[in-house]
Design an enzyme around this catalytic site. Sequence first.
Site, short mmCIF file in Angstrom:
data_model
loop_
_atom_site.label_atom_id
_atom_site.label_comp_id
_atom_site.label_asym_id
_atom_site.label_seq_id
_atom_site.Cartn_x
_atom_site.Cartn_y
_atom_site.Cartn_z
N PRO A 9 0.78 -1.23 0.00
CA PRO A 9 0.00 0.00 0.00
C PRO A 9 0.82 1.29 0.00
O PRO A 9 1.86 1.37 0.67
CB PRO A 9 -0.83 -0.10 1.29
N ASN A 10 0.33 2.23 -0.77
CA ASN A 10 0.87 3.59 -0.88
C ASN A 10 2.17 3.68 -1.68
O ASN A 10 2.64 4.78 -1.96
CB ASN A 10 1.05 4.24 0.51
N ARG A 17 4.94 10.88 -2.54
CA ARG A 17 4.66 10.60 -1.14
C ARG A 17 5.89 10.87 -0.27
O ARG A 17 6.95 10.29 -0.49
CB ARG A 17 4.31 9.11 -1.05
N TYR A 22 11.02 8.90 1.11
CA TYR A 22 10.99 7.89 0.04
C TYR A 22 11.59 8.37 -1.29
O TYR A 22 11.62 7.59 -2.24
CB TYR A 22 9.55 7.41 -0.17
N ASN A 71 8.02 -5.72 -0.84
CA ASN A 71 7.89 -4.58 0.08
C ASN A 71 6.40 -4.50 0.43
O ASN A 71 5.62 -3.91 -0.31
CB ASN A 71 8.38 -3.28 -0.55
N ALA A 74 3.13 -0.89 4.81
CA ALA A 74 2.55 -0.87 6.15
C ALA A 74 2.05 -2.25 6.59
O ALA A 74 2.06 -2.56 7.79
CB ALA A 74 1.41 0.14 6.21
N GLU A 95 12.56 -9.68 1.76
CA GLU A 95 11.80 -8.52 2.27
C GLU A 95 12.63 -7.26 2.03
O GLU A 95 13.83 -7.23 2.34
CB GLU A 95 11.56 -8.71 3.77
N HIS A 97 12.71 -2.84 2.23
CA HIS A 97 12.15 -1.54 2.60
C HIS A 97 13.05 -0.43 2.09
O HIS A 97 14.29 -0.57 2.13
CB HIS A 97 11.98 -1.40 4.12
N ARG A 104 12.92 4.47 12.65
CA ARG A 104 11.63 5.18 12.65
C ARG A 104 10.79 4.75 13.85
O ARG A 104 11.31 4.23 14.82
CB ARG A 104 10.95 4.93 11.29
#
Length: 138
Positions: A9-10, A17, A22, A71, A74, A95, A97, A104
């Site tokens: 998502p996103n 964004r 990012y 990825n 969220a 995985e 990111h 964070r």
Amino acid sequence: MKLIIINGPNLNLLGKREPEVYGNTTFDNYFKQLQEKFNTVELHYFQSNIEGELIDKIQEVGFSFDGIILNAAAYTHTSVGIGDAVKAVETPVIEVHISNTFKREDFRHVSHISSGAKGVVLGFGLQSYDLAIQSFLE
Ligand code: DQA
């Protein structure tokens, strides 16, 4: 070698964004660069904002592709279902990111994906995807 990048998502909003986190590049542009760089790889791409669609795609490719670069965005931090899908398939999953999630908020320190993943690449910006692809080539 058949690999797929699956973005959650996103991540369709990359470039627009939170550019301070990012970056300014759209994923479509970056994906073209990856296809040019890794031109011997059959590189596929899928993005969805919907948890079940991500699970369906992992199941669809997870018995025939050589690797999945995931990825889950969220959903990484919330989705037992995506974590279970990663464990259910035969294809190894890396995985990925873009940001260093450990720098964070605390809720980003939890991953439902990592325990089923072959490896994790995070914090290198979009280059995290490039490094994950390289790991399948060696
Ligand atoms: C992300 C990190 C997640 O915490 C966040 O929800 C994202 C993107 C990353 O690539 O840095 O959407 O997966």
